[in-house]
Design a protein around this motif. Structure first.
Motif, PDB file in Angstrom:
ATOM      1  N   ARG A 150     -26.299 -20.608 -32.576  1.00 39.17           N
ATOM      2  CA  ARG A 150     -26.370 -20.139 -31.184  1.00 39.17           C
ATOM      3  C   ARG A 150     -26.284 -18.621 -31.176  1.00 39.17           C
ATOM      4  O   ARG A 150     -25.785 -18.013 -32.124  1.00 39.17           O
ATOM      5  CB  ARG A 150     -25.215 -20.698 -30.348  1.00 39.17           C
ATOM      6  CG  ARG A 150     -25.224 -22.199 -30.155  1.00 39.17           C
ATOM      7  CD  ARG A 150     -23.986 -22.642 -29.391  1.00 39.17           C
ATOM      8  NE  ARG A 150     -22.759 -22.418 -30.160  1.00 39.17           N
ATOM      9  CZ  ARG A 150     -21.672 -21.814 -29.686  1.00 39.17           C
ATOM     10  NH1 ARG A 150     -21.652 -21.328 -28.446  1.00 39.17           N
ATOM     11  NH2 ARG A 150     -20.597 -21.658 -30.452  1.00 39.17           N
ATOM     12  N   THR A 151     -26.762 -18.009 -30.115  1.00 37.15           N
ATOM     13  CA  THR A 151     -26.566 -16.572 -29.930  1.00 37.15           C
ATOM     14  C   THR A 151     -25.659 -16.354 -28.725  1.00 37.15           C
ATOM     15  O   THR A 151     -25.843 -16.972 -27.675  1.00 37.15           O
ATOM     16  CB  THR A 151     -27.896 -15.833 -29.715  1.00 37.15           C
ATOM     17  OG1 THR A 151     -28.569 -16.367 -28.568  1.00 37.15           O
ATOM     18  CG2 THR A 151     -28.786 -15.975 -30.932  1.00 37.15           C
ATOM     19  N   VAL A 161     -23.651 -17.343 -34.015  1.00 35.18           N
ATOM     20  CA  VAL A 161     -22.473 -18.192 -34.199  1.00 35.18           C
ATOM     21  C   VAL A 161     -22.934 -19.621 -34.458  1.00 35.18           C
ATOM     22  O   VAL A 161     -24.078 -19.981 -34.171  1.00 35.18           O
ATOM     23  CB  VAL A 161     -21.543 -18.138 -32.965  1.00 35.18           C
ATOM     24  CG1 VAL A 161     -21.044 -16.720 -32.720  1.00 35.18           C
ATOM     25  CG2 VAL A 161     -22.249 -18.668 -31.722  1.00 35.18           C
ATOM     26  N   PRO A 162     -22.060 -20.465 -35.008  1.00 34.19           N
ATOM     27  CA  PRO A 162     -22.451 -21.845 -35.292  1.00 34.19           C
ATOM     28  C   PRO A 162     -22.813 -22.612 -34.027  1.00 34.19           C
ATOM     29  O   PRO A 162     -22.376 -22.269 -32.923  1.00 34.19           O
ATOM     30  CB  PRO A 162     -21.197 -22.437 -35.950  1.00 34.19           C
ATOM     31  CG  PRO A 162     -20.458 -21.258 -36.497  1.00 34.19           C
ATOM     32  CD  PRO A 162     -20.710 -20.152 -35.524  1.00 34.19           C
ATOM     33  N   PRO A 163     -23.608 -23.671 -34.167  1.00 27.72           N
ATOM     34  CA  PRO A 163     -23.895 -24.536 -33.018  1.00 27.72           C
ATOM     35  C   PRO A 163     -22.647 -25.321 -32.634  1.00 27.72           C
ATOM     36  O   PRO A 163     -21.616 -25.241 -33.313  1.00 27.72           O
ATOM     37  CB  PRO A 163     -24.996 -25.456 -33.556  1.00 27.72           C
ATOM     38  CG  PRO A 163     -24.721 -25.528 -35.028  1.00 27.72           C
ATOM     39  CD  PRO A 163     -24.216 -24.159 -35.407  1.00 27.72           C
ATOM     40  N   GLU A 164     -22.741 -26.058 -31.567  1.00 32.15           N
ATOM     41  CA  GLU A 164     -21.604 -26.890 -31.153  1.00 32.15           C
ATOM     42  C   GLU A 164     -21.203 -27.860 -32.267  1.00 32.15           C
ATOM     43  O   GLU A 164     -20.034 -28.174 -32.437  1.00 32.15           O
ATOM     44  CB  GLU A 164     -21.957 -27.666 -29.879  1.00 32.15           C
ATOM     45  CG  GLU A 164     -22.226 -26.799 -28.660  1.00 32.15           C
ATOM     46  CD  GLU A 164     -21.010 -26.033 -28.200  1.00 32.15           C
ATOM     47  OE1 GLU A 164     -19.873 -26.433 -28.539  1.00 32.15           O
ATOM     48  OE2 GLU A 164     -21.174 -25.006 -27.501  1.00 32.15           O
ATOM     49  N   SER A 165     -22.189 -28.317 -33.019  1.00 32.69           N
ATOM     50  CA  SER A 165     -21.917 -29.223 -34.132  1.00 32.69           C
ATOM     51  C   SER A 165     -23.039 -29.110 -35.162  1.00 32.69           C
ATOM     52  O   SER A 165     -24.203 -28.888 -34.800  1.00 32.69           O
ATOM     53  CB  SER A 165     -21.830 -30.674 -33.639  1.00 32.69           C
ATOM     54  OG  SER A 165     -21.811 -31.582 -34.726  1.00 32.69           O
ATOM     55  N   TYR A 166     -22.699 -29.247 -36.433  1.00 31.92           N
ATOM     56  CA  TYR A 166     -23.698 -29.292 -37.500  1.00 31.92           C
ATOM     57  C   TYR A 166     -24.141 -30.722 -37.797  1.00 31.92           C
ATOM     58  O   TYR A 166     -24.904 -30.953 -38.751  1.00 31.92           O
ATOM     59  CB  TYR A 166     -23.125 -28.686 -38.781  1.00 31.92           C
ATOM     60  CG  TYR A 166     -23.052 -27.173 -38.788  1.00 31.92           C
ATOM     61  CD1 TYR A 166     -24.197 -26.403 -38.646  1.00 31.92           C
ATOM     62  CD2 TYR A 166     -21.834 -26.518 -38.960  1.00 31.92           C
ATOM     63  CE1 TYR A 166     -24.132 -25.017 -38.662  1.00 31.92           C
ATOM     64  CE2 TYR A 166     -21.754 -25.140 -38.979  1.00 31.92           C
ATOM     65  CZ  TYR A 166     -22.919 -24.380 -38.833  1.00 31.92           C
ATOM     66  OH  TYR A 166     -22.847 -23.015 -38.856  1.00 31.92           O
ATOM     67  N   GLU A 167     -23.675 -31.689 -37.026  1.00 35.34           N
ATOM     68  CA  GLU A 167     -23.905 -33.093 -37.357  1.00 35.34           C
ATOM     69  C   GLU A 167     -25.394 -33.411 -37.513  1.00 35.34           C
ATOM     70  O   GLU A 167     -25.807 -34.040 -38.490  1.00 35.34           O
ATOM     71  CB  GLU A 167     -23.280 -33.987 -36.286  1.00 35.34           C
ATOM     72  CG  GLU A 167     -23.436 -35.478 -36.570  1.00 35.34           C
ATOM     73  CD  GLU A 167     -22.775 -36.349 -35.511  1.00 35.34           C
ATOM     74  OE1 GLU A 167     -22.895 -37.579 -35.616  1.00 35.34           O
ATOM     75  OE2 GLU A 167     -22.145 -35.790 -34.586  1.00 35.34           O
ATOM     76  N   LEU A 168     -26.220 -32.981 -36.553  1.00 35.53           N
ATOM     77  CA  LEU A 168     -27.647 -33.309 -36.617  1.00 35.53           C
ATOM     78  C   LEU A 168     -28.326 -32.594 -37.778  1.00 35.53           C
ATOM     79  O   LEU A 168     -29.142 -33.190 -38.491  1.00 35.53           O
ATOM     80  CB  LEU A 168     -28.320 -32.952 -35.289  1.00 35.53           C
ATOM     81  CG  LEU A 168     -27.935 -33.807 -34.092  1.00 35.53           C
ATOM     82  CD1 LEU A 168     -28.645 -33.318 -32.835  1.00 35.53           C
ATOM     83  CD2 LEU A 168     -28.260 -35.276 -34.343  1.00 35.53           C
ATOM     84  N   LEU A 169     -28.009 -31.323 -37.974  1.00 39.80           N
ATOM     85  CA  LEU A 169     -28.614 -30.575 -39.074  1.00 39.80           C
ATOM     86  C   LEU A 169     -28.204 -31.173 -40.412  1.00 39.80           C
ATOM     87  O   LEU A 169     -29.042 -31.396 -41.299  1.00 39.80           O
ATOM     88  CB  LEU A 169     -28.218 -29.099 -38.995  1.00 39.80           C
ATOM     89  CG  LEU A 169     -28.722 -28.209 -40.139  1.00 39.80           C
ATOM     90  CD1 LEU A 169     -30.242 -28.247 -40.234  1.00 39.80           C
ATOM     91  CD2 LEU A 169     -28.217 -26.785 -39.961  1.00 39.80           C
ATOM     92  N   ASP A 170     -26.919 -31.456 -40.569  1.00 36.36           N
ATOM     93  CA  ASP A 170     -26.441 -32.027 -41.831  1.00 36.36           C
ATOM     94  C   ASP A 170     -27.087 -33.378 -42.096  1.00 36.36           C
ATOM     95  O   ASP A 170     -27.478 -33.693 -43.235  1.00 36.36           O
ATOM     96  CB  ASP A 170     -24.918 -32.176 -41.802  1.00 36.36           C
ATOM     97  CG  ASP A 170     -24.205 -30.831 -41.898  1.00 36.36           C
ATOM     98  OD1 ASP A 170     -24.876 -29.806 -42.081  1.00 36.36           O
ATOM     99  OD2 ASP A 170     -22.960 -30.814 -41.778  1.00 36.36           O
ATOM    100  N   GLY A 171     -27.210 -34.181 -41.045  1.00 39.21           N
ATOM    101  CA  GLY A 171     -27.834 -35.486 -41.217  1.00 39.21           C
ATOM    102  C   GLY A 171     -29.281 -35.371 -41.676  1.00 39.21           C
ATOM    103  O   GLY A 171     -29.737 -36.128 -42.541  1.00 39.21           O
ATOM    104  N   ALA A 172     -29.994 -34.399 -41.110  1.00 37.45           N
ATOM    105  CA  ALA A 172     -31.392 -34.200 -41.500  1.00 37.45           C
ATOM    106  C   ALA A 172     -31.493 -33.704 -42.935  1.00 37.45           C
ATOM    107  O   ALA A 172     -32.391 -34.117 -43.683  1.00 37.45           O
ATOM    108  CB  ALA A 172     -32.049 -33.210 -40.546  1.00 37.45           C
TER     109      ALA A 172
END
Length: 259
Positions: free
Chosen positions: A167-168, A43-54
């Protein structure tokens, strides 16, 4: 079902439903009766903010380190969602924990420079240690993963940014399926495990079902990290894949039941 070295054997697959197809097909080709008991769901993480920023600012890092094919898949999905081409990552040097992860990266269009001989985090960190001093490293992985790789890279002098790609969680209905499989009079011959998460989640599911893992069922592991998780849970590793791949896992089952 075809005849083969696993004919007459019932084998439980514990990995995520969407990832079970290749393993199921391989086991059935060897004659096994496959029982699906997904213990994890991606399932998705709590937020994609950090991944998207990177992903928007890849020029800020030198190395991309990926520790699962799922992490690579999510990176591809987020690049598409952000309207970015994978070529934006072309200047990054990339390391992958094993051949399946490396293959996923290459299919996405990312050139992989390093794959360790042993497909575990410790070997990946060792392979990178002499290369990352003074470098900035982006590590894309599952939430709540082991900290072996980032800790070792930081000790080697790298500046490491860790971002969660997914996340799993335990899928709905897993407890009822576990009762039907492990609470029955006729038990399966083996259960195959592809990660430490599948081990721990299965034990959580069995506990919620009011059951313990039956000693009569052989545990087959995809590699040393998964085997360590089984032993930490006081379960016996009946067989371990010689190479951390689906084919290696199936071959381990064949060797086990050929004894």
């Amino acid at each position: 079902m075809t005849a083969g070295p696993l004919a007459g054997r019932r084998i439980v697959i514990t990995r995520a439903q969407r990832q079970s197809g290749g393993l199921r097909e391989r086991l059935e080709q060897q004659g096994a009766e496959v029982v699906l008991l997904p213990t994890i769901e991606i399932v998705p993480p709590e937020s994609y903010e950090l991944l998207d920023g990177a992903l928007r600012l890849p020029q800020q890092v030198h190395w991309l380190v990926v520790t699962s094919a799922n992490a690579v898949r999510v990176m591809g999905e987020r690049l598409a969602a952000l309207g970015l081409a994978v070529q934006s990552l072309a200047q990054l040097r990339c390391a992958a924990v094993g051949p399946s992860t490396a293959e996923a990266a290459r299919e996405l269009g990312i050139a992989v420079e390093i794959v360790p001989e042993r497909y575990v985090g410790e070997a990946l960190a060792a392979a990178l240690a002499d290369r990352v001093r003074g470098q900035r490293v982006l590590l894309v992985r599952a939430a709540v993963a082991r900290d072996v790789v980032p800790d070792a890279l930081r000790a080697a002098g790298a500046a490491v940014t860790v971002v969660d790609a997914y996340r799993t969680v335990i899928p709905a209905g897993a407890v009822e399926r576990a009762k039907a499989i492990f609470g029955a009079a006729s038990l399966p011959d083996a259960a195959v495990f592809t990660s430490g998460s599948t081990v721990m989640h299965l034990l959580d599911v069995l506990r919620d079902a009011g059951l313990a893992f039956p000693g009569e069922v052989a545990c087959v592991s995809i590699g040393p990290v998964t085997s360590a998780a089984l032993r930490d849970a006081e379960l016996t590793v009946a067989a371990e894949a010689e190479t951390a791949s689906l084919d290696g896992l199936v071959n381990a089952c064949v060797r086990l039941f050929a004894r």
